[in-house]
Design a protein around this motif. Structure first.
Motif, PDB file in Angstrom:
ATOM      1  N   ARG B 456       0.840  -1.189   0.000  1.00  0.00           N
ATOM      2  CA  ARG B 456       0.000   0.000   0.000  1.00  0.00           C
ATOM      3  C   ARG B 456       0.874   1.237   0.000  1.00  0.00           C
ATOM      4  O   ARG B 456       2.061   1.155   0.287  1.00  0.00           O
ATOM      5  CB  ARG B 456      -0.909   0.010   1.222  1.00  0.00           C
ATOM      6  N   GLY B 457       0.275   2.371  -0.305  1.00  0.00           N
ATOM      7  CA  GLY B 457       1.032   3.606  -0.304  1.00  0.00           C
ATOM      8  C   GLY B 457       1.116   4.196  -1.686  1.00  0.00           C
ATOM      9  O   GLY B 457       0.233   3.967  -2.516  1.00  0.00           O
ATOM     10  N   ALA B 458       2.167   4.962  -1.909  1.00  0.00           N
ATOM     11  CA  ALA B 458       2.272   5.645  -3.201  1.00  0.00           C
ATOM     12  C   ALA B 458       3.648   5.427  -3.799  1.00  0.00           C
ATOM     13  O   ALA B 458       4.642   5.340  -3.086  1.00  0.00           O
ATOM     14  CB  ALA B 458       2.035   7.142  -3.004  1.00  0.00           C
ATOM     15  N   VAL B 486      -0.134   5.257  -8.179  1.00  0.00           N
ATOM     16  CA  VAL B 486       0.995   5.742  -8.959  1.00  0.00           C
ATOM     17  C   VAL B 486       0.746   7.208  -9.276  1.00  0.00           C
ATOM     18  O   VAL B 486      -0.252   7.541  -9.909  1.00  0.00           O
ATOM     19  CB  VAL B 486       1.163   4.944 -10.263  1.00  0.00           C
ATOM     20  N   GLU B 487       1.652   8.048  -8.830  1.00  0.00           N
ATOM     21  CA  GLU B 487       1.434   9.478  -9.015  1.00  0.00           C
ATOM     22  C   GLU B 487       1.477   9.846 -10.489  1.00  0.00           C
ATOM     23  O   GLU B 487       2.339   9.384 -11.229  1.00  0.00           O
ATOM     24  CB  GLU B 487       2.467  10.268  -8.232  1.00  0.00           C
ATOM     25  N   GLY B 488       0.531  10.662 -10.893  1.00  0.00           N
ATOM     26  CA  GLY B 488       0.542  11.160 -12.257  1.00  0.00           C
ATOM     27  C   GLY B 488       0.003  10.187 -13.284  1.00  0.00           C
ATOM     28  O   GLY B 488      -0.018  10.476 -14.470  1.00  0.00           O
ATOM     29  N   SER B 489      -0.444   9.003 -12.851  1.00  0.00           N
ATOM     30  CA  SER B 489      -0.926   8.032 -13.823  1.00  0.00           C
ATOM     31  C   SER B 489      -2.310   8.440 -14.329  1.00  0.00           C
ATOM     32  O   SER B 489      -3.046   9.141 -13.644  1.00  0.00           O
ATOM     33  CB  SER B 489      -1.009   6.646 -13.185  1.00  0.00           C
ATOM     34  N   PRO B 490      -2.654   7.981 -15.532  1.00  0.00           N
ATOM     35  CA  PRO B 490      -3.926   8.395 -16.106  1.00  0.00           C
ATOM     36  C   PRO B 490      -5.138   7.759 -15.427  1.00  0.00           C
ATOM     37  O   PRO B 490      -6.262   8.106 -15.748  1.00  0.00           O
ATOM     38  CB  PRO B 490      -3.827   7.956 -17.561  1.00  0.00           C
ATOM     39  N   ASP B 491      -4.922   6.826 -14.555  1.00  0.00           N
ATOM     40  CA  ASP B 491      -6.052   6.200 -13.880  1.00  0.00           C
ATOM     41  C   ASP B 491      -5.685   5.958 -12.425  1.00  0.00           C
ATOM     42  O   ASP B 491      -4.586   5.504 -12.132  1.00  0.00           O
ATOM     43  CB  ASP B 491      -6.376   4.870 -14.564  1.00  0.00           C
ATOM     44  N   PRO B 492      -6.607   6.267 -11.499  1.00  0.00           N
ATOM     45  CA  PRO B 492      -6.263   6.107 -10.085  1.00  0.00           C
ATOM     46  C   PRO B 492      -5.956   4.659  -9.703  1.00  0.00           C
ATOM     47  O   PRO B 492      -5.302   4.412  -8.706  1.00  0.00           O
ATOM     48  CB  PRO B 492      -7.501   6.624  -9.351  1.00  0.00           C
ATOM     49  N   TYR B 493      -6.447   3.715 -10.505  1.00  0.00           N
ATOM     50  CA  TYR B 493      -6.240   2.312 -10.145  1.00  0.00           C
ATOM     51  C   TYR B 493      -5.089   1.674 -10.908  1.00  0.00           C
ATOM     52  O   TYR B 493      -4.937   0.465 -10.922  1.00  0.00           O
ATOM     53  CB  TYR B 493      -7.511   1.503 -10.374  1.00  0.00           C
ATOM     54  N   LEU B 494      -4.294   2.479 -11.582  1.00  0.00           N
ATOM     55  CA  LEU B 494      -3.230   1.903 -12.391  1.00  0.00           C
ATOM     56  C   LEU B 494      -2.299   0.998 -11.589  1.00  0.00           C
ATOM     57  O   LEU B 494      -1.772   0.025 -12.075  1.00  0.00           O
ATOM     58  CB  LEU B 494      -2.416   3.004 -13.065  1.00  0.00           C
ATOM     59  N   GLY B 495      -2.113   1.342 -10.345  1.00  0.00           N
ATOM     60  CA  GLY B 495      -1.175   0.569  -9.539  1.00  0.00           C
ATOM     61  C   GLY B 495      -1.762  -0.678  -8.902  1.00  0.00           C
ATOM     62  O   GLY B 495      -1.084  -1.399  -8.198  1.00  0.00           O
ATOM     63  N   TYR B 496      -3.042  -0.951  -9.148  1.00  0.00           N
ATOM     64  CA  TYR B 496      -3.673  -2.116  -8.530  1.00  0.00           C
ATOM     65  C   TYR B 496      -3.396  -3.348  -9.362  1.00  0.00           C
ATOM     66  O   TYR B 496      -3.659  -3.372 -10.559  1.00  0.00           O
ATOM     67  CB  TYR B 496      -5.184  -1.906  -8.446  1.00  0.00           C
ATOM     68  N   LEU B 497      -2.902  -4.358  -8.723  1.00  0.00           N
ATOM     69  CA  LEU B 497      -2.702  -5.592  -9.478  1.00  0.00           C
ATOM     70  C   LEU B 497      -2.520  -6.787  -8.567  1.00  0.00           C
ATOM     71  O   LEU B 497      -2.350  -6.654  -7.357  1.00  0.00           O
ATOM     72  CB  LEU B 497      -1.521  -5.477 -10.437  1.00  0.00           C
TER      73      LEU B 497
END
Lengths: 479, 507
Positions: B456-458, B486-497
């Protein structure tokens, strides 16, 4: 730093809007987009060796070039390409480079395959083979039978090309009017064809189809359905593929309520044109859209075909398949095992797999490992076509592929599922909502039919979901 | 529901352990961020040593038993021996990407099972001949007491490096002396070289261009400034070798010993135009020797989606192109539609034989129970091995053989590897993240439950996301779930996997 974050926070929605707008609006499909979509479908299909197939697209016309190692793969490639939105037609220039075998060996195997197929065994067909090219000659009762014989021959290892010289001799004569009525009714009752603008004309036994359909797959299906008794030729060249119009029409489409009696008649007519089924004349009962099949057939393949035909009929919600399989004459288990072995070893897709076969009380058991679900299904179908087989238990396991390079975030999976849905002519992407968490895709919304729902689920897997939770509702399903 | 509560409690414990473990270094988050480029408190040698020992010990590939290391003022002294040059390279990779390591003094011997020089020579020559990059070149191979010398001419530094790698991956080789000459078709003005180096450094998401000074004089590139790790220094050196460069001097590039996060770009993630991204990806492809950039069609859609299509000569080029695109700043998604179309077809039987020989030449894969089926250039690999990295290596090796158009890796892992206690995993993952100079460790929070690590986190970029997931696996996670933003990514959920039973390949 706060300002930075602020910028980021305001930028994100803008970017998001850009992203989401793209697929939703009536997207202009470029040739390049179509090419990528077709290649994508090939990648997901184990029956097409995508790595050797080159796709070129011009004005929605797809040209396939390159080579495949069997003639079934060549046809499958075209079939898969037809299901991509925006594809108008296929020019299939694929070259078949099969395993090298002598003409005598091929001829022997084609003869064996025709003789051991539960449907074609009674046909009188002469087989010639020259340089891997198979020529079939003879006379059969229907276009469907003629086609089936060719399909069986194509499944033989080493076949490079096929020429079908089989003639059709209809037992009855029919007027153009009768033919036209039959074709119209058949088209109307098929779940895969739903274009109200489709027009049927018959002249001297030649069926001319015109109007608009939604996909190349729909056109080829209409073409095949039009071959009813008495037809000498079918021309579907005037059938235009226009996905945008078809989609708009489909949305407006009313679902007419069909009476059970009508459904029964339609299923019966579907059986009539399926040579695998018609001679058994299964008993059909329909109650509130649920079809119950009873009676006796001689092979598991006939049983499956009957179920498939019934569920492809408009208005059918469910098929209860109580058909019994009783071989014409009993075959020893030893004999069955040998023949299943032979069928698997002679198949261009499975010839190098190690599959062990067991047979007991006319039931076949398959064990071993294969590379894909496609191969597993194929092995099951081949086994169920062998003479004397009553049932098949398919215990083949599908090996899992280690894909090191795959690293897909939930976001990317969702995007790819969206793409898959959008490119499929069978699904209305606007009606399906997708969310992905931990690689598990959840589908919600309402679709028009069970086939659409099934197609959407498949799309979700192809988009990269490791699991699909299906919360899609089917419209007008009152049960 | 119960799970959730347990999870919550666990997380609280986790968080405190984590804080104790990491924040004991004495700085709060914002303080670290602001002083990013100061050296900050120097990481103690003891800590570096412990981190290195932990990392080497956990690595499946490296057998740490014969190795010895000492750390003095951030300088790592390596002693002892390993079995192969391949393993040695792996050891170096691990050490170079550890926070606080300034340089390596190499006394590590390679002691492979003895082979005749003639046998090695034959194998090196064969290996160079089936590699899609080196097959075109006339490289003279000399072998003396297991030391391989390469002589000849190649067209770029990148090719020179690949030749060295291919030779080093042959069983029995103790050392490679690379005397290959890089010869360019025409000289390039210094200004042009400088501009290209600048662009390359700028688009490399692992580097901070603002901290590196570039000088070019008569084709000689000098790099000065600060970097956060040896790995970063290596990257800058590699990036600087653009066409026309005669030499790169990176001695002026100092590795910062502080605990700060100099590796991480501090500028706001600004949006790049579609054109800029396209040019950067094409530039990256130009420097990949596997790829013929003229045959690759690069399209960029808004929000950093890159579509690659066309056909290339070899399978490695497909992977390399995808990787190059991902390693470009501003790229979020890569749709790789590249296909392999070898210039000449190689018969399946010959290909199968080449593959078998290649496995036997490899110091790590030789003698393993692996077999392959080849059909129309498509390779399916079967067999079973003990470790993940072996499966991965076999797949990668097959992809680097000329004529192979696709690889399906069905190699199974024998048995189930021992699952560590959650507490152990937690400690190990925390250590991995701490040691990783590419990550901003105090922005990542983790917990472990039944072997599943949740992050979790950024993080600041897609690369950090991947790095964090890798750290979790290296620390012994069975499954990894990411809830990172992920800061600056086009989608708030980009980092979810979610990733299970698999590691990400980053060769």
């Amino acid at each position: 730093m706060d300002i930075e974050r602020l910028i980021v926070k305001t930028l994100i929605p803008v970017l998001l809007a850009l992203f989401c707008a793209a697929p939703a609006a009536a997207r202009n499909i470029s040739n390049h987009d179509i090419q990528l979509a077709v290649e994508n479908e090939f990648k997901h299909d184990a029956g097409v060796s995508y790595h050797l197939v080159d796709v070129r697209v011009h004005d929605g016309i797809v040209t396939l070039e390159g080579s495949v190692d069997n003639i079934l793969a060549k046809e499958r490639a075209a079939e898969v390409a037809r299901t991509v939105k925006g594809v108008k037609s296929i020019v299939n220039r694929l070259i078949v480079r099969p395993v090298l075998r002598t003409d005598d060996m091929i001829k022997q195997d084609v003869n064996w395959a025709l003789l051991y197929d539960p449907t074609t065994e009674s046909y009188e067909i002469q087989v010639m083979v020259k340089d891997g090219r198979v020529i079939l000659d003879g006379t059969v009762d229907s276009w469907q039978e003629r086609n089936l014989a060719a399909t069986v021959a194509r499944g033989v290892l080493g076949v490079k090309d096929l020429e079908n010289r089989i003639k059709v001799d209809y037992k009855t004569r029919r007027s153009d009017l009768e033919i036209a009525a039959d074709v119209r009714s058949r088209l109307q009752w098929d779940i895969w064809v739903h274009s109200p603008s489709l027009k049927v004309k018959v002249k001297n036994g030649k069926v001319i189809l015109s109007g608009k359909v939604g996909s190349a797959a729909e056109r080829s299906r209409a073409h095949r359905i039009a071959w009813v008794t008495g037809v000498k030729a079918v021309d579907s060249g005037k059938l235009e593929v226009d996905w945008l119009l078809a989609e708009a029409m489909r949305r407006k489409e009313e679902h007419p309520v069909r009476s059970d009696k009508e459904i029964k008649q339609a299923v019966k007519s579907a059986f009539l044109y399926d040579p695998r089924v018609f001679s058994f004349n299964p008993d059909i009962r329909v109650n509130a859209g649920v079809v119950t099949l009873t009676g006796v057939v001689t092979s598991p393949i006939a049983k499956q075909a009957a179920e498939q035909d019934a569920s492809n009929t408009v208005g059918v919600w469910r098929v209860r398949n109580h058909l019994k399989v009783r071989p014409v004459k009993p075959v020893s288990d030893e004999n069955i095992r040998e023949n299943v072995d032979k069928a698997l070893a002679g198949d261009p897709y499975l010839d190098r797999r190690e599959i062990s076969v067991g047979a007991r009380n006319s039931k076949v058991y398959l064990y071993g490992e294969v590379d894909s679900p496609f191969e597993k299904t194929r092995a099951g179908v081949l086994a169920s076509k062998v003479k004397g087989v009553v049932d098949v238990d398919n215990f083949l396991t599908v090996k899992s592929l280690v894909s090191w390079r795959s690293f897909k975030t939930d976001w990317a999976i969702r995007q790819d599922i969206h793409d898959e849905l959008w490119w499929s002519p069978f699904v209305d992407a606007d009606q399906v909502h997708v969310s992905v968490r931990d690689g598990v895709a959840t589908l919600t919304g309402t679709v028009d039919s069970y086939t659409e729902r099934g197609a959407a689920i498949e799309n979700a897997y192809e988009g990269g979901a490791r699991e699909v939770k299906n919360h899609l509702k089917v419209e007008n399903d009152y049960r | 529901m119960r799970r959730r509560v347990v999870n919550g409690i666990f997380k609280m414990i986790t968080a405190s352990v984590w804080l104790l473990a990491v924040a004991s270094c004495g700085t709060t988050m914002t303080a670290v961020r602001e002083r990013a480029y100061d050296s900050g408190p120097v990481i103690e040698d003891e800590k570096i040593e412990l981190a290195l020992l932990g990392r080497l010990d956990r690595d499946e590939f490296v057998c740490a038993a014969g190795m010895d290391l000492e750390v003095d003022n951030g300088v790592v002294m390596l002693k002892g021996s390993v079995d192969s040059l391949t393993e040695k390279r792996r050891v170096f990779d691990l050490i170079e990407s550890t926070r606080g390591v300034v340089s390596i003094v190499d006394h590590l011997r390679v002691e492979p099972a003895g082979r005749s020089d003639a046998g090695i020579k034959e194998d090196v020559e064969k290996a160079l001949l089936i590699d899609p990059v080196t097959e075109d070149y006339k490289v003279t191979v000399g072998v003396k007491q297991a030391a391989v010398t390469l002589e000849g001419t190649v067209n770029s530094f990148q090719e020179k490096r690949i030749a060295e790698r291919v030779a080093g991956d042959v069983r029995g080789v103790e050392m490679v002396v690379n005397r290959l000459d890089v010869e360019y078709d025409m000289p390039r003005p210094d200004r042009e070289i400088r501009e290209e180096v600048e662009r390359r450094l700028e688009m490399d998401p692992y580097l901070d261009r603002g901290l590196i000074w570039i000088g070019v004089d008569a084709g000689r590139v000098t790099l000065k400034g600060k970097v956060g790790s040896l790995a970063q220094k290596g990257r800058a050196y590699y990036d600087a070798w653009v066409f026309g460069v005669q030499e790169v001097d990176d001695t002026g590039l100092k590795v910062v010993r502080g605990l700060g996060d100099p590796m991480i770009r501090k500028e706001p993630p600004f949006v790049r135009t579609v054109e800029e991204i396209k040019r950067a990806v094409e530039l990256a492809l130009t420097y990949d020797p596997h790829c013929d950039v003229a045959k690759v069609d690069v399209r960029v859609k808004p929000a950093g989606q890159v579509i690659l299509s066309g056909s290339v000569d070899n399978l490695e080029a497909v992977y390399a192109a995808g990787e190059a695109a991902y390693n470009t700043l501003g790229v979020w998604v890569v749709d790789n539609h590249l296909k392999v179309l070898p210039e000449r077809m190689i018969e399946d039987l010959a290909l199968a034989a080449n593959l078998k020989e290649a496995f036997e030449r490899d110091p790590v894969l030789a003698g393993r129970n692996l077999h392959a089926l080849v059909r129309n250039g498509r390779v399916s690999l079967y067999g079973s091995v003990d470790y993940d990295y072996l499966r991965q290596r076999a797949g990668a090796l097959a992809g680097r053989i000329f004529g192979v158009v696709a690889v399906d890796n069905y190699i199974a892992k024998k048995g189930i590897s021992e699952i560590e206690a959650d507490r152990e995993i937690l400690g190990a993952v925390a250590e991995e993240i701490y040691a990783d100079p590419f990550l901003d460790f105090d922005e990542i929070d983790l917990n472990v439950e039944d072997g599943t690590v949740t992050l979790r986190g950024a993080v600041d970029s897609r690369h950090e996301l991947i790095e964090a997931v890798e750290c979790a696996f290296r620390g012994g996670a069975r499954e990894v779930r990411s809830r990172l933003t992920v800061e600056g990514s086009p989608d708030p959920y980009l980092g979810y996997l979610y990733v299970a039973d698999g590691r990400i390949d980053r060769m």
